[in-house]
Design an enzyme around this catalytic site. Structure first.
Site, PDB file in Angstrom:
ATOM      1  N   PRO A  12       0.830  -1.211   0.000  1.00  0.00           N
ATOM      2  CA  PRO A  12       0.000   0.000   0.000  1.00  0.00           C
ATOM      3  C   PRO A  12       0.864   1.261   0.000  1.00  0.00           C
ATOM      4  O   PRO A  12       1.977   1.240   0.542  1.00  0.00           O
ATOM      5  CB  PRO A  12      -0.800  -0.107   1.297  1.00  0.00           C
ATOM      6  CG  PRO A  12      -0.089  -1.091   2.143  1.00  0.00           C
ATOM      7  CD  PRO A  12       0.675  -1.992   1.234  1.00  0.00           C
ATOM      8  N   ASP A  13       0.316   2.344  -0.573  1.00  0.00           N
ATOM      9  CA  ASP A  13       1.071   3.603  -0.476  1.00  0.00           C
ATOM     10  C   ASP A  13       0.699   4.259   0.846  1.00  0.00           C
ATOM     11  O   ASP A  13       0.114   3.595   1.729  1.00  0.00           O
ATOM     12  CB  ASP A  13       0.806   4.482  -1.713  1.00  0.00           C
ATOM     13  CG  ASP A  13      -0.597   5.065  -1.735  1.00  0.00           C
ATOM     14  OD1 ASP A  13      -0.970   5.687  -2.741  1.00  0.00           O
ATOM     15  OD2 ASP A  13      -1.326   4.885  -0.738  1.00  0.00           O
ATOM     16  N   PHE A  14       1.037   5.513   1.060  1.00  0.00           N
ATOM     17  CA  PHE A  14       0.815   6.135   2.373  1.00  0.00           C
ATOM     18  C   PHE A  14      -0.460   6.954   2.419  1.00  0.00           C
ATOM     19  O   PHE A  14      -1.207   6.898   3.396  1.00  0.00           O
ATOM     20  CB  PHE A  14       2.012   7.043   2.731  1.00  0.00           C
ATOM     21  CG  PHE A  14       3.276   6.277   2.976  1.00  0.00           C
ATOM     22  CD1 PHE A  14       4.180   6.034   1.941  1.00  0.00           C
ATOM     23  CD2 PHE A  14       3.539   5.755   4.228  1.00  0.00           C
ATOM     24  CE1 PHE A  14       5.334   5.292   2.167  1.00  0.00           C
ATOM     25  CE2 PHE A  14       4.705   5.014   4.469  1.00  0.00           C
ATOM     26  CZ  PHE A  14       5.600   4.783   3.425  1.00  0.00           C
ATOM     27  N   ARG A  15      -0.702   7.750   1.331  1.00  0.00           N
ATOM     28  CA  ARG A  15      -1.737   8.781   1.459  1.00  0.00           C
ATOM     29  C   ARG A  15      -2.956   8.594   0.562  1.00  0.00           C
ATOM     30  O   ARG A  15      -3.823   9.445   0.534  1.00  0.00           O
ATOM     31  CB  ARG A  15      -1.103  10.165   1.205  1.00  0.00           C
ATOM     32  CG  ARG A  15      -0.092  10.533   2.285  1.00  0.00           C
ATOM     33  CD  ARG A  15       0.606  11.858   2.041  1.00  0.00           C
ATOM     34  NE  ARG A  15       1.576  12.117   3.106  1.00  0.00           N
ATOM     35  CZ  ARG A  15       2.786  11.558   3.163  1.00  0.00           C
ATOM     36  NH1 ARG A  15       3.176  10.726   2.197  1.00  0.00           N
ATOM     37  NH2 ARG A  15       3.617  11.803   4.169  1.00  0.00           N
ATOM     38  N   ASN A  63      11.035   5.063  -1.569  1.00  0.00           N
ATOM     39  CA  ASN A  63      10.536   3.767  -1.113  1.00  0.00           C
ATOM     40  C   ASN A  63      11.597   3.003  -0.320  1.00  0.00           C
ATOM     41  O   ASN A  63      12.785   3.155  -0.559  1.00  0.00           O
ATOM     42  CB  ASN A  63      10.051   2.937  -2.300  1.00  0.00           C
ATOM     43  CG  ASN A  63       8.889   3.622  -3.004  1.00  0.00           C
ATOM     44  OD1 ASN A  63       8.286   4.549  -2.449  1.00  0.00           O
ATOM     45  ND2 ASN A  63       8.601   3.227  -4.226  1.00  0.00           N
ATOM     46  N   ASP A  76      11.251  -0.404   0.060  1.00  0.00           N
ATOM     47  CA  ASP A  76      10.986  -1.826  -0.225  1.00  0.00           C
ATOM     48  C   ASP A  76      12.093  -2.521  -1.017  1.00  0.00           C
ATOM     49  O   ASP A  76      12.002  -3.714  -1.289  1.00  0.00           O
ATOM     50  CB  ASP A  76       9.634  -1.971  -0.947  1.00  0.00           C
ATOM     51  CG  ASP A  76       9.534  -1.074  -2.191  1.00  0.00           C
ATOM     52  OD1 ASP A  76       8.440  -0.573  -2.476  1.00  0.00           O
ATOM     53  OD2 ASP A  76      10.575  -0.876  -2.870  1.00  0.00           O
ATOM     54  N   HIS A  95      14.863   7.838   1.640  1.00  0.00           N
ATOM     55  CA  HIS A  95      14.319   7.593   2.983  1.00  0.00           C
ATOM     56  C   HIS A  95      14.848   6.290   3.542  1.00  0.00           C
ATOM     57  O   HIS A  95      14.214   5.664   4.395  1.00  0.00           O
ATOM     58  CB  HIS A  95      12.777   7.602   2.930  1.00  0.00           C
ATOM     59  CG  HIS A  95      12.252   8.959   2.559  1.00  0.00           C
ATOM     60  ND1 HIS A  95      10.932   9.202   2.283  1.00  0.00           N
ATOM     61  CD2 HIS A  95      12.873  10.156   2.385  1.00  0.00           C
ATOM     62  CE1 HIS A  95      10.777  10.482   1.965  1.00  0.00           C
ATOM     63  NE2 HIS A  95      11.956  11.077   2.010  1.00  0.00           N
TER      64      HIS A  95
HETATM   65  N1  APR Z   1      -0.001   4.500 -10.363  1.00  0.00           N
HETATM   66  C1  APR Z   1       0.269   5.836 -10.352  1.00  0.00           C
HETATM   67  N2  APR Z   1       0.181   6.605  -9.230  1.00  0.00           N
HETATM   68  C2  APR Z   1      -0.181   5.988  -8.083  1.00  0.00           C
HETATM   69  C3  APR Z   1      -0.479   4.605  -8.015  1.00  0.00           C
HETATM   70  C4  APR Z   1      -0.372   3.860  -9.225  1.00  0.00           C
HETATM   71  N3  APR Z   1      -0.636   2.550  -9.259  1.00  0.00           N
HETATM   72  N4  APR Z   1      -0.821   4.304  -6.718  1.00  0.00           N
HETATM   73  C5  APR Z   1      -0.732   5.458  -6.012  1.00  0.00           C
HETATM   74  N5  APR Z   1      -0.365   6.471  -6.832  1.00  0.00           N
HETATM   75  C6  APR Z   1      -0.099   7.865  -6.479  1.00  0.00           C
HETATM   76  C7  APR Z   1      -1.066   8.469  -5.481  1.00  0.00           C
HETATM   77  O1  APR Z   1      -2.146   9.092  -6.160  1.00  0.00           O
HETATM   78  C8  APR Z   1      -0.177   9.501  -4.778  1.00  0.00           C
HETATM   79  O2  APR Z   1      -0.139  10.712  -5.524  1.00  0.00           O
HETATM   80  O3  APR Z   1       1.158   7.861  -5.842  1.00  0.00           O
HETATM   81  C9  APR Z   1       1.195   8.856  -4.821  1.00  0.00           C
HETATM   82  C10 APR Z   1       1.570   8.192  -3.494  1.00  0.00           C
HETATM   83  O4  APR Z   1       1.743   9.218  -2.537  1.00  0.00           O
HETATM   84  P1  APR Z   1       2.090   8.837  -1.022  1.00  0.00           P
HETATM   85  O5  APR Z   1       1.172   7.769  -0.551  1.00  0.00           O
HETATM   86  O6  APR Z   1       2.157  10.133  -0.254  1.00  0.00           O
HETATM   87  O7  APR Z   1       3.539   8.188  -1.085  1.00  0.00           O
HETATM   88  P2  APR Z   1       4.917   8.944  -1.216  1.00  0.00           P
HETATM   89  O8  APR Z   1       4.812  10.139  -2.095  1.00  0.00           O
HETATM   90  O9  APR Z   1       5.917   7.932  -1.573  1.00  0.00           O
HETATM   91  O10 APR Z   1       5.177   9.417   0.314  1.00  0.00           O
HETATM   92  C11 APR Z   1       6.393  10.093   0.561  1.00  0.00           C
HETATM   93  O11 APR Z   1       5.939  10.110   2.935  1.00  0.00           O
HETATM   94  O12 APR Z   1       5.391   9.202   5.007  1.00  0.00           O
HETATM   95  C12 APR Z   1       6.407   9.512   4.154  1.00  0.00           C
HETATM   96  O13 APR Z   1       8.506   8.456   4.237  1.00  0.00           O
HETATM   97  C13 APR Z   1       7.197   8.286   3.733  1.00  0.00           C
HETATM   98  O14 APR Z   1       8.473   7.980   1.711  1.00  0.00           O
HETATM   99  C14 APR Z   1       7.196   8.333   2.214  1.00  0.00           C
HETATM  100  C15 APR Z   1       6.892   9.788   1.936  1.00  0.00           C
END
Ligand code: APR
Length: 397
Positions: free
Chosen positions: A53-56, A127, A129, A146
């Protein structure tokens, strides 16, 4: 420096370098100009199709789901002072996220293909991972801004902890302690937590985007500094392409910005098609396939993939919830200490945030995030208690 215009460039402003603001024009530019210095900037979005899963993202994001647990705020899982008092929630997550369980996505393989063709100047990732490494991107071409799970050490004396012992300890959801006699401090992977500095490699490489001839930004919300400033270091006339489900940062505000607002796996396949690299890309990705059945899972219809992701995030939060229940009294003790923590006036920033982020910026950023969530129903006001009068009794930053 990081704050770019957020208004998209108007249609009638022609590109300076590209013939058009399209994927085909980017492919044309790459071929015609013998482009060899590509910087790639990525976040959690490039690993979601691998099952991480992503974060936000409003519903499937880690923070939205951790928010319902009684953590002081979701990001506490990555907060060094919280970790010192209660490392259990982090190690519950680590058990789920630990490398070796996931296959790189075709987006990771696309970055590896750029390297194979001698066109990758640097891949900057947020990331942890290690999927870029597993896809074949060499360490000297990679900046894990990170940190990552690749190495670990004692947070008190800094002594490295053996990789195999770490793997075994995380696998049984135990907590690793320093093996140096009379230390026995907590061991933590070299992931950048709240309040920790970014690795030297990031600061050494942050001038590279200024000498790039193309920037590719994928799968990131660009909300965490200093990483979020990287795209703005690219020269004005250098094309930048964003492959992301949503428009982020200042991308789209320049004449040679190209926005591909879609899933990154389909976006990189479109770029590969336009470059005539599609077969090569699929073959390279195939080499990461641990088994045919695994491939079937990866190619599951998006709705299954979404359901699969939902199920995983559910399992993840249940696990963290369980450990939190176990350590409830631990929690009460910690919240008592946490509330008493001397006010240093210094902002504890989320993993990866620069010290330079002011309290006001962080509050605004958090407000922005909270408002986003409020608008789509997953209110996280208890993540940012200082923003929500009701929760005045909860510890806040
Ligand atoms: N394809 C394209 N975009 C995607 C997909 C996908 N399959 N899945 C998610 N996204 C987009 C989301 O719309 C969002 O804009 O990727 C982005 C993910 O954002 P975050 O969840 O905030 O992740 P990230 O940007 O990596 O967070 C940055 O925050 O908490 C800290 O250290 C943590 O490294 C992390 C940092």
């Amino acid at each position: 420096m990081g704050n770019e215009a957020s208004t998209p460039v108007s249609e009638d402003v022609p590109p300076i370098t590209l013939t058009a603001r399209t994927v085909e024009a980017v492919a044309d530019y790459i071929k015609k100009n013998n482009v060899k210095r590509i910087v790639v900037m990525t976040g959690a979005g490039i690993s979601t199709s691998a099952g991480i899963p992503d974060f936000r993202s409003p519903n499937t994001g880690l923070y939205a789901n951790l928010a319902r647990l009684n953590l002081p705020y979701a990001e506490a899982v990555f907060d060094i002072s919280y970790f010192r008092n209660n490392p259990r929630p982090f190690y519950e997550l680590a058990h789920e996220l630990y490398p070796g369980k996931y296959r790189p996505t075709v987006t990771h393989s696309f970055i590896s293909l750029l390297n194979k063709k001698g066109m990758l100047l640097k891949a900057f990732t947020q990331n942890i991972d290690c999927l870029e490494r597993e896809a074949g991107v060499p360490g000297d071409k990679l900046v894990e801004a990170h940190g990552s799970f690749a190495t670990q050490r004692c947070i008190d004396c800094g002594t490295e902890f053996p990789d195999d012992r770490m793997k075994d300890t995380v696998a049984i959801k135990e907590i690793p302690y320093c093996e140096r006699t009379r230390c026995e401090g907590l061991v933590k992977p070299d992931i950048v937590f709240f309040g920790e500095a970014l690795p030297e490699s990031f600061h050494r490489s942050r001038s590279l985007p200024a000498s790039a001839d193309l920037a590719i930004v994928m799968g990131t919300s660009l909300t965490v500094q200093p990483f979020a400033s990287l795209p703005s270091f690219v020269r004005e006339e250098t094309p930048r392409i964003l492959i992301n489900l949503e428009r982020v940062g200042g991308l789209g505000s320049r004449a040679d910005d190209v926005l591909l607002l879609e899933d990154c796996d389909s976006g990189v396949r479109k770029l590969a098609d336009a470059l005539g690299w599609r077969d090569e890309l699929e073959e390279l990705w195939e080499t990461t396939n641990p088994s045919r059945s695994e491939r079937k899972k990866q190619e599951a219809k998006p709705k299954d993939k979404q359901a699969d992701l939902d199920a995983r995030i559910e399992e993840l939060t249940r696990g963290v919830d369980k450990t939190l229940k176990l350590s409830e009294d631990h929690q009460r003790q910690f919240e008592k200490d946490f509330a008493k923590r001397p006010d240093t006036g210094k902002l504890d920033v989320p993993a990866g945030l620069a010290k330079s982020v002011t309290a006001a910026e962080h509050k605004k950023q958090s407000e922005g995030e909270v408002n986003d969530r409020k608008s789509n129903g997953s209110d996280l006001s208890h993540i940012y208690p200082h923003l929500d009068s009701k929760s005045v009794d909860k510890p806040s930053l």
